[in-house]
Design an enzyme around this catalytic site. Sequence first.
Site, short mmCIF file in Angstrom:
data_model
loop_
_atom_site.label_atom_id
_atom_site.label_comp_id
_atom_site.label_asym_id
_atom_site.label_seq_id
_atom_site.Cartn_x
_atom_site.Cartn_y
_atom_site.Cartn_z
N ASN A 580 -25.48 -18.86 -27.77
CA ASN A 580 -25.81 -19.78 -29.12
C ASN A 580 -24.35 -20.51 -30.41
O ASN A 580 -23.64 -20.77 -29.58
CB ASN A 580 -25.75 -18.44 -30.13
CG ASN A 580 -24.97 -17.79 -31.30
OD1 ASN A 580 -24.23 -17.62 -30.23
ND2 ASN A 580 -24.31 -17.45 -31.97
N CYS A 582 -22.37 -19.94 -31.91
CA CYS A 582 -20.63 -19.06 -32.04
C CYS A 582 -20.62 -18.44 -30.70
O CYS A 582 -20.03 -17.77 -31.28
CB CYS A 582 -20.45 -18.83 -33.36
SG CYS A 582 -21.23 -19.12 -35.11
N GLU A 584 -21.27 -15.59 -29.12
CA GLU A 584 -22.12 -14.26 -29.47
C GLU A 584 -23.30 -13.57 -28.29
O GLU A 584 -23.04 -12.73 -28.34
CB GLU A 584 -21.17 -13.55 -30.79
CG GLU A 584 -22.12 -13.92 -31.51
CD GLU A 584 -22.51 -14.49 -32.37
OE1 GLU A 584 -22.85 -14.85 -33.26
OE2 GLU A 584 -21.36 -15.59 -31.90
#
Length: 942
Positions: A580, A582, A584
């Site tokens: 995604n 970021c 994670e």
Amino acid sequence: MSLSSPSQPKPVGAPVTAMADAPANDFAIRVLRRNGSVSQFDATKISIAMTKAFLAVEGRPAAASTRVHDIVAQLTREVVSALERRPGQGRVIHIEDIQDQVELALMRSEHHKVARAYVLYREEHNRQRGAKEAAVEASPAIHVRRADGSRVVLDEARLKAIVQEACEDLQGTDVDAILAGTRQNLYDGVSEAELAEAPILASRVLIETEPNYAFASARLLLDKLRTEALSHVSGVSQSATEAEMAARYADYFADYLTCGVEAGLIDAELARFDVARLGAAIQPERDRNFQFLGLQTLYDRYLLQTGGVRFEMPQAFFMRVAMGLALREVDRESRAIEFYELLSSFRFMASTPTLFNSGTQRPQLSSCFLTTIGDDLGAIFKAVKDNALLAKYSGGLGNDWTPVRGLGAHIKGTNGQSQGIVPFLKVANDTAIAVNQGGKRKGAVCAYLESWHIDIEEFLDLRKNTGDERRRTHDMNTANWVPDLFMQRVETNGDWTLFSPDEVQGLHDLTGTAFKTAYEAHEARADRGELKVFRRIKASDLWRKMLTMLFETGHPWITFKDPCNLRSPQSHVGVVHSSNLCTEITLNTSDSEVAVCNLGSVNLAQHIGPNGLDQGKLAATMRTAMRMLDNVVDINFYTIPEARRSNLLHRPVGLGLMGFQDALHVLSLPYASEAAVTFADESMELISYHAISASADLAEERGRYPSFAGSLWSRGILPIDSIELLAEARGGLEMDRQTRLDWQTLRERVMRVGLRNSNMMAIAPTATISNICGVSQSIEPAYQNLFVKSNMSGDFTVVNAALVRDLKARDLWDEVMISDLKYYDGSLGPIARVPEELKALYATAFEIDSSWLIEAASRRQKWIDQGQSLNLYLANPSGKALDSLYRLAWNRGLKTTYYLRTRSASHVEKSTLSGTDGKLNAVSATVPMACSIDDPTCEACQ
């Protein structure tokens, strides 16, 4: 040399510049003089004062006059520019503050003798003025100008009471110091808004000397907020002290809900709760737990407002979020109180979209959305439209672009050649800028591309500051989706073949040994001339370019395809094509499914007791937190049908953590130590165990998630077990497998009763919610021990309170230590008088070897069914260091990495923060390449 004298003669060659002569309507600053009068700012007087100072030191020869003219002209521009950068329009600035800036400019330009003469002059005149003021029996009354234009005498007693309340129980704070600073910014005719700001500004500049002033500043901001909120909900101008508000909170809460519903900002269903019961459950004293950065962030961006007037107090905010998450509970009042307790105590915090939108008419509560882009024009522009719709309500985006054919590929419909993915990425980039979530924060998207795509080298260049701007995306994040086979070719110095996906269909969906077999078959096809678009390069050359661009531009990030897929619990129903925004989240995507993840984070620092990690308290937090996150799936407002279908089918959530560094400080464990790595392992094992157990509890109560059958969970393969799947595919894996809890009993229970959620754990950046809670972000090491943090709410002094506590215990916290910390950019390392054990405990991010971060992350990764937003820090980056670091991440079984943060050339301002509101001393450096300290892209997740 006095700036306050209106009749100074103009010296020969006085530098009256265009900037200095700017009309009042261009530079709307007024000067508050020592006698309380206010006059228009006149930059000429700055030039006069500095010229007199130079001539006093250097004499008046003709040759010096021209040189002094040029120097003073430049210094005047610098001072005026600094004053212009101060926040607000029509700002009243005290004469002493202006003189401070003149002194600062002289020191920065290394005109030390002139600066010394200027300081001595100021001290002498201050002494003379003090003597005169002592003879004055009474000063004139200060009147406050109300919004309606009327004037009332300043209520000195209330001002003192508010400051005393703000400092109550805060060791090291001084009521008189705040009052003195406040009065310095008051004048006859001061507006109500300026009066509200004055004590806040007076307190916040003291934070660098005593961290408790961060709490005092927040409490003073609360007074301003109370006045706004009470006046708005009642329709009558009114205010309240903290003690008065505690008695009125329940009544205010009922009025607040009515006001919010009438304004169309709160879901009318919330008014049908037992409002009296919920109001009685509110704990007003928890408003005192905010630090200034946290409360200012809430004030600016989270609290409900109409026309710029906030009417939502912090505890009402937490209760509104809790009520929104409890809407479909059977006993929704009890659950709302349970959820409120967790949020308001900072034990757990929901993600930013949930905080923004829970309990509103558009409850888009999810944090992250992952999409796969189809290989035709309609699919591409549908994906761009989906990006806009998802971003509109605070969603962060991860786009998988690998299926789109590459540059030079054949287009059957037009019998032409494709221009590749870059032109479409440019459109996606501009869409992210255009849809900025109503001005609350920037739209944010990350594009992923698998490393065999023919456009990979152009993809690597997207963030460069040189080249054709039409082929650059400066506002979009990018990430490499790296298969294990590529890393193996790098290690053996083998060749690597690039393909266009339309000619190697299905390759993107394969992982492990199946990918290796298919990839080698496509290489053989290329050798036989069966492929039209391909290119062969050295794998090590491409790897080197990946790392070079990562260092130069901060992108693309390095993420690993095979660990994400081989350890995915949902491999039976799809493929993880990307992460995604970021890095994670690792969920399946396809043309019919947009992956959705609902995030929240446990505050680890709130779970450390006298005997270490409080396991009982953590278990209780996890049960409630998992219930809150699961509720998001059903309550959520979905902007596109593919997202709704995916979320209801799999029900994934991402429970992470924050305050890891704070927990280490409480436990006296240096981040760079085996003990810290062990703590990362033990704490994540507990979080994993209780998250899975809580999801099993929900499955027994509400039913298992629809796609459970056939998952790794259903076969008794938990995250700790799935390590073997990756190890088998690689032929070995350097990853710890030690366990401490009774996993066999839990494993059997999961197989028997099922789970409510396909995925449960993901460690997000927590860029903003950690600020709200006043703890360190996510799993990050301490950035610095003293710095100024810049984000969308302004500039904030940040001091490591734990360090100050330990330095005070050793009688080492003083003005010299503050000065040393500034000089050494927040580092204790070079300060000789600091004990070695404190230097190790409070080592900052760039003083810690990043291999320790990877080792700790590897221990967490064995327990996590998704990934971690892992930043890596290099004080002295080199090609060898980067290569070693990222190979270590791969070898230790990490799924993803995030930003590479490196030092830049400039550093923390060495001068005092006092008198500048923090603005002139913002940290301009020691920041990641192409990333701010409080990265707005991170905030889309948290």
